[in-house]
Design an enzyme around this catalytic site. Sequence first.
Site, PDB file in Angstrom:
ATOM      1  N   TYR A  32     -10.133  11.342  -5.485  1.00  0.00           N
ATOM      2  CA  TYR A  32      -9.223  10.529  -4.685  1.00  0.00           C
ATOM      3  C   TYR A  32      -8.413  11.406  -3.757  1.00  0.00           C
ATOM      4  O   TYR A  32      -8.384  12.630  -3.878  1.00  0.00           O
ATOM      5  CB  TYR A  32      -8.328   9.665  -5.579  1.00  0.00           C
ATOM      6  CG  TYR A  32      -7.193  10.403  -6.268  1.00  0.00           C
ATOM      7  CD1 TYR A  32      -7.438  11.291  -7.301  1.00  0.00           C
ATOM      8  CD2 TYR A  32      -5.870  10.191  -5.880  1.00  0.00           C
ATOM      9  CE1 TYR A  32      -6.399  11.951  -7.928  1.00  0.00           C
ATOM     10  CE2 TYR A  32      -4.825  10.842  -6.513  1.00  0.00           C
ATOM     11  CZ  TYR A  32      -5.094  11.728  -7.536  1.00  0.00           C
ATOM     12  OH  TYR A  32      -4.061  12.385  -8.151  1.00  0.00           O
ATOM     13  N   LYS A 148      -9.473  17.072  -6.875  1.00  0.00           N
ATOM     14  CA  LYS A 148      -8.594  15.907  -7.055  1.00  0.00           C
ATOM     15  C   LYS A 148      -9.365  14.782  -7.750  1.00  0.00           C
ATOM     16  O   LYS A 148      -9.671  13.728  -7.159  1.00  0.00           O
ATOM     17  CB  LYS A 148      -8.011  15.473  -5.701  1.00  0.00           C
ATOM     18  CG  LYS A 148      -6.650  14.806  -5.835  1.00  0.00           C
ATOM     19  CD  LYS A 148      -5.910  14.841  -4.515  1.00  0.00           C
ATOM     20  CE  LYS A 148      -4.733  13.892  -4.458  1.00  0.00           C
ATOM     21  NZ  LYS A 148      -3.764  13.991  -5.520  1.00  0.00           N
ATOM     22  N   GLU A 180       2.501  23.318 -12.286  1.00  0.00           N
ATOM     23  CA  GLU A 180       2.756  22.247 -11.314  1.00  0.00           C
ATOM     24  C   GLU A 180       3.198  21.008 -12.082  1.00  0.00           C
ATOM     25  O   GLU A 180       3.214  21.010 -13.318  1.00  0.00           O
ATOM     26  CB  GLU A 180       1.503  21.946 -10.474  1.00  0.00           C
ATOM     27  CG  GLU A 180       0.334  21.387 -11.281  1.00  0.00           C
ATOM     28  CD  GLU A 180      -0.860  20.978 -10.414  1.00  0.00           C
ATOM     29  OE1 GLU A 180      -0.688  20.654  -9.227  1.00  0.00           O
ATOM     30  OE2 GLU A 180      -1.977  20.972 -10.957  1.00  0.00           O
ATOM     31  N   LEU A 204      -3.455  21.887  -8.178  1.00  0.00           N
ATOM     32  CA  LEU A 204      -3.963  21.199  -6.993  1.00  0.00           C
ATOM     33  C   LEU A 204      -3.352  21.880  -5.764  1.00  0.00           C
ATOM     34  O   LEU A 204      -2.156  22.206  -5.770  1.00  0.00           O
ATOM     35  CB  LEU A 204      -3.576  19.718  -7.005  1.00  0.00           C
ATOM     36  CG  LEU A 204      -4.237  18.977  -5.842  1.00  0.00           C
ATOM     37  CD1 LEU A 204      -5.692  18.667  -6.152  1.00  0.00           C
ATOM     38  CD2 LEU A 204      -3.497  17.710  -5.497  1.00  0.00           C
TER      39      LEU A 204
HETATM   40  N1  PDD Z   1      -0.602  13.622  -6.280  1.00  0.00           N
HETATM   41  N2  PDD Z   1      -0.429  18.378  -8.010  1.00  0.00           N
HETATM   42  C1  PDD Z   1      -0.968  17.274  -8.556  1.00  0.00           C
HETATM   43  C2  PDD Z   1      -1.457  17.334  -9.951  1.00  0.00           C
HETATM   44  C3  PDD Z   1      -1.051  16.087  -7.791  1.00  0.00           C
HETATM   45  O1  PDD Z   1      -1.604  14.989  -8.333  1.00  0.00           O
HETATM   46  C4  PDD Z   1      -0.537  16.066  -6.467  1.00  0.00           C
HETATM   47  C5  PDD Z   1      -0.614  14.841  -5.605  1.00  0.00           C
HETATM   48  C6  PDD Z   1       0.033  17.243  -5.955  1.00  0.00           C
HETATM   49  C7  PDD Z   1       0.602  17.317  -4.565  1.00  0.00           C
HETATM   50  O2  PDD Z   1      -0.393  17.249  -3.570  1.00  0.00           O
HETATM   51  P1  PDD Z   1      -0.050  16.682  -2.112  1.00  0.00           P
HETATM   52  O3  PDD Z   1       1.092  17.474  -1.611  1.00  0.00           O
HETATM   53  O4  PDD Z   1      -1.293  16.933  -1.329  1.00  0.00           O
HETATM   54  O5  PDD Z   1       0.287  15.223  -2.256  1.00  0.00           O
HETATM   55  C8  PDD Z   1       0.060  18.384  -6.752  1.00  0.00           C
HETATM   56  C9  PDD Z   1      -0.834  12.397  -5.568  1.00  0.00           C
HETATM   57  C10 PDD Z   1       0.195  12.094  -4.552  1.00  0.00           C
HETATM   58  C11 PDD Z   1      -1.047  11.271  -6.576  1.00  0.00           C
HETATM   59  O6  PDD Z   1      -1.651  11.569  -7.603  1.00  0.00           O
HETATM   60  O7  PDD Z   1      -0.661  10.132  -6.318  1.00  0.00           O
END
Ligand code: PDD
Length: 286
Positions: A32, A148, A180, A204
């Site tokens: 996703y 992801k 994280e 991620l």
């Molecule tokens: N989550 N780390 C994890 C485990 C994440 O699931 C996410 C993002 C991030 C941050 O990535 P970004 O800056 O590209 O949004 C870091 C999304 C928003 C979600 O699961 O809804």
Amino acid sequence: MSRVYLNGEYLPKDGATISVDDRGFLLSDGLYEVTPAYRGRLFRMEQHMRRLQHGLAVLRIEYDLSGLPEMHDRLISDNGLEAEDVAIVYLQITRGVAQRTHHFPPAGTRPTVYAFAQAFHRPGEARWARGYEAITVPDRRWARVDIKSIGLLPNVLAQQAAVDAGVEDALFVKDGVALEGSHNNVFAVLDGVVTTHPATHAILHGISREYVIELARAQGLPVEERPVLLDEMRGADEIFFTGTTTEVRPTVRLDGEPVGNGKVGPVARALYEAFKEGTRAAAVAS
Ligand code: PDD
């Protein structure tokens, strides 16, 4: 009712259904993305698509991404989100519908592609300024969390632990290293240095993380990408999380103990202001 995208069609959400044989449903066999739009303009779409392309290549799911920017734009307009300060588009691609096997389905099985768009509501200034709390949780995820994957069970359990504890964020810790959050990246300010885990397989590679690093450098702040021990985190001047649905969120208590002086710090404040300003400017410029 919101309109969603499913396998080439734009539909009312109620009319969008998928097969019980979908490998996303049966096996979490999919990926996703969540991409933000500021005043209707997608932000860093190329970076989101590059990350998705990388994940698809690792999982060997064949799908042509070239139509996705237009599809994202259409979902924003079909749902009347152009004027929203912030909206997000959620996109999911699974390996498709096939009789359940652990190995890949027959060649030619078409991936399932689903997307929806919705408004994202920023916290009010007063709420943000009070700061947020986080707890630590053991990281029991697989070894490729740079992908992801829609398989988010450990993230779900971690975030529920945060909710059960009455706090906003859950910080994954493995072998003493603070990696994280359950759905965001984490930064610590250590002796004035903006520090965050390097973009390895253990986190991620957040698009917001990358943007915040750029913003920090542009402000002349020293930045270091290296593993941060939980013990160092506990003694940090500041901690903050970053993400598409987090933006920049300062942590003022970790596991119930104050971070720094227990108040939102100047670095998180400066980076949040720069983040809001940068995304506002991008919305106007593009
Ligand atoms: N989550 N780390 C994890 C485990 C994440 O699931 C996410 C993002 C991030 C941050 O990535 P970004 O800056 O590209 O949004 C870091 C999304 C928003 C979600 O699961 O809804």
